[in-house]
Motif scaffolding. Sequence first.
Motif, PDB file in Angstrom:
ATOM      1  N   LEU A 181       0.809  -1.213   0.000  1.00 15.95           N
ATOM      2  CA  LEU A 181       0.000   0.000   0.000  1.00 15.95           C
ATOM      3  C   LEU A 181       0.844   1.266   0.000  1.00 15.95           C
ATOM      4  O   LEU A 181       0.308   2.370  -0.088  1.00 15.95           O
ATOM      5  CB  LEU A 181      -0.949   0.019   1.208  1.00 15.95           C
ATOM      6  N   ASN A 182       2.149   1.091   0.117  1.00 16.35           N
ATOM      7  CA  ASN A 182       3.078   2.219   0.118  1.00 16.35           C
ATOM      8  C   ASN A 182       2.741   3.225   1.230  1.00 16.35           C
ATOM      9  O   ASN A 182       2.761   4.436   1.041  1.00 16.35           O
ATOM     10  CB  ASN A 182       3.077   2.934  -1.247  1.00 16.35           C
ATOM     11  N   ILE A 183       2.432   2.650   2.405  1.00 17.90           N
ATOM     12  CA  ILE A 183       2.132   3.472   3.590  1.00 17.90           C
ATOM     13  C   ILE A 183       3.257   3.267   4.601  1.00 17.90           C
ATOM     14  O   ILE A 183       3.697   2.128   4.839  1.00 17.90           O
ATOM     15  CB  ILE A 183       0.779   3.072   4.203  1.00 17.90           C
ATOM     16  N   ASP A 184       3.709   4.320   5.204  1.00 17.41           N
ATOM     17  CA  ASP A 184       4.705   4.231   6.262  1.00 17.41           C
ATOM     18  C   ASP A 184       4.094   3.463   7.428  1.00 17.41           C
ATOM     19  O   ASP A 184       3.147   3.944   8.076  1.00 17.41           O
ATOM     20  CB  ASP A 184       5.113   5.649   6.699  1.00 17.41           C
ATOM     21  N   ALA A 185       4.594   2.246   7.696  1.00 13.83           N
ATOM     22  CA  ALA A 185       3.990   1.400   8.711  1.00 13.83           C
ATOM     23  C   ALA A 185       5.062   0.723   9.544  1.00 13.83           C
ATOM     24  O   ALA A 185       6.093   0.278   9.017  1.00 13.83           O
ATOM     25  CB  ALA A 185       3.095   0.340   8.075  1.00 13.83           C
ATOM     26  N   VAL A 186       4.824   0.650  10.850  1.00 11.35           N
ATOM     27  CA  VAL A 186       5.733  -0.013  11.775  1.00 11.35           C
ATOM     28  C   VAL A 186       4.919  -0.852  12.740  1.00 11.35           C
ATOM     29  O   VAL A 186       3.715  -0.659  12.906  1.00 11.35           O
ATOM     30  CB  VAL A 186       6.594   0.996  12.568  1.00 11.35           C
ATOM     31  N   SER A 187       5.584  -1.787  13.392  1.00 10.97           N
ATOM     32  CA  SER A 187       4.980  -2.615  14.438  1.00 10.97           C
ATOM     33  C   SER A 187       5.535  -2.153  15.776  1.00 10.97           C
ATOM     34  O   SER A 187       6.739  -1.990  15.927  1.00 10.97           O
ATOM     35  CB  SER A 187       5.308  -4.079  14.187  1.00 10.97           C
TER      36      SER A 187
END
Length: 333
Positions: free
Chosen positions: A325-331
């Motif tokens: 999705l080309n979204i800045d994502a982290v866990s």
Amino acid sequence: MDKLASRGYSLLAAVMPNGAILLGNNVVADSYHKRPIRVVTHAHEDHTKYLSRSISESLFIAATPITHEFLKVLGYSIPQSKALLLDYYKEVEFDDERLKLIPSRHIAGSAQVMVETPQGTAGYTGDFKMPGTPPMQDLDVLVVDATYGSPHLSRKGTEWDALGALVNIIEAESPNNPIIIYGYNGKLQEIMVELRIRGVSSAFLADETTLKLAKIASKFYNVELGDVRLYSRDELLPGSIAFIHLSKSSSMIRVPAVHVILTGTERRGPAVKVNDKVYRVSFSDHATFWEVVDYIRESRPRKVIVDASRGFDSKFMAKYLSNVLNIDAVSEP
């Protein structure tokens, strides 16, 4: 020092190791952190962590009116001066930040949380499922529940298939056997309502706490529960259905009855017959991996934090969101 303050305002949200969801500078949801406002998104045990400490230290305990009723039944004593009852979409302002709760389809009274600050807007889904949960829009940061954080955890069939399978079990077994259904608070009451909607007229049996919660939930769902009684072995007869907390299943499993375990971890089908007296029904109040992806695709936040404190494969979910999705994502944590 507050985690967000120490790392700069640009994060707007974070997940702490104890499951606390930090939003803005004043709000914490679903676990303890030293902040003036504690939000309880719903009345499940993993979202009421350290609530007694929050009641002691926070200025306000915010939740929907239904969740406040649930909490009272579950033994939490929140002083009237601290009880902040928020209807969906009602905004409250505190120290230049605005808090509001958004509907969430999970258990009765469940809510998403949105906090608008001068630096940006943060949101937290809490537990949810789709369809029926409106994705929050215009978020700088979204903290998302990902109980099922990868496709291999997906269930076969829909919740409607699971409900249909449960009704079939009841119709086949109840003429000759009492039935005991095991689940968590909230889910048990939802199942009671769903069975009544589907025409199941059996006597419902439950302990005092479960019955009190059921009466609150029936008001939320606007469905009359009809014949409900306090559980006793004498009342457990063919044609009756008992609703028992899942934690008691091991001690109850030898009771002469047909036992039905509601679980979102059953992935072999909508319902699986374990033996002549035990079934597992794949009913969950959590979004599947693909439903979480659909939520985020529609919400389109600028950054996503996947809550790793309550789910599985959160790192996979974050990597998928980033790469696909080309979204800045982290866990986190």
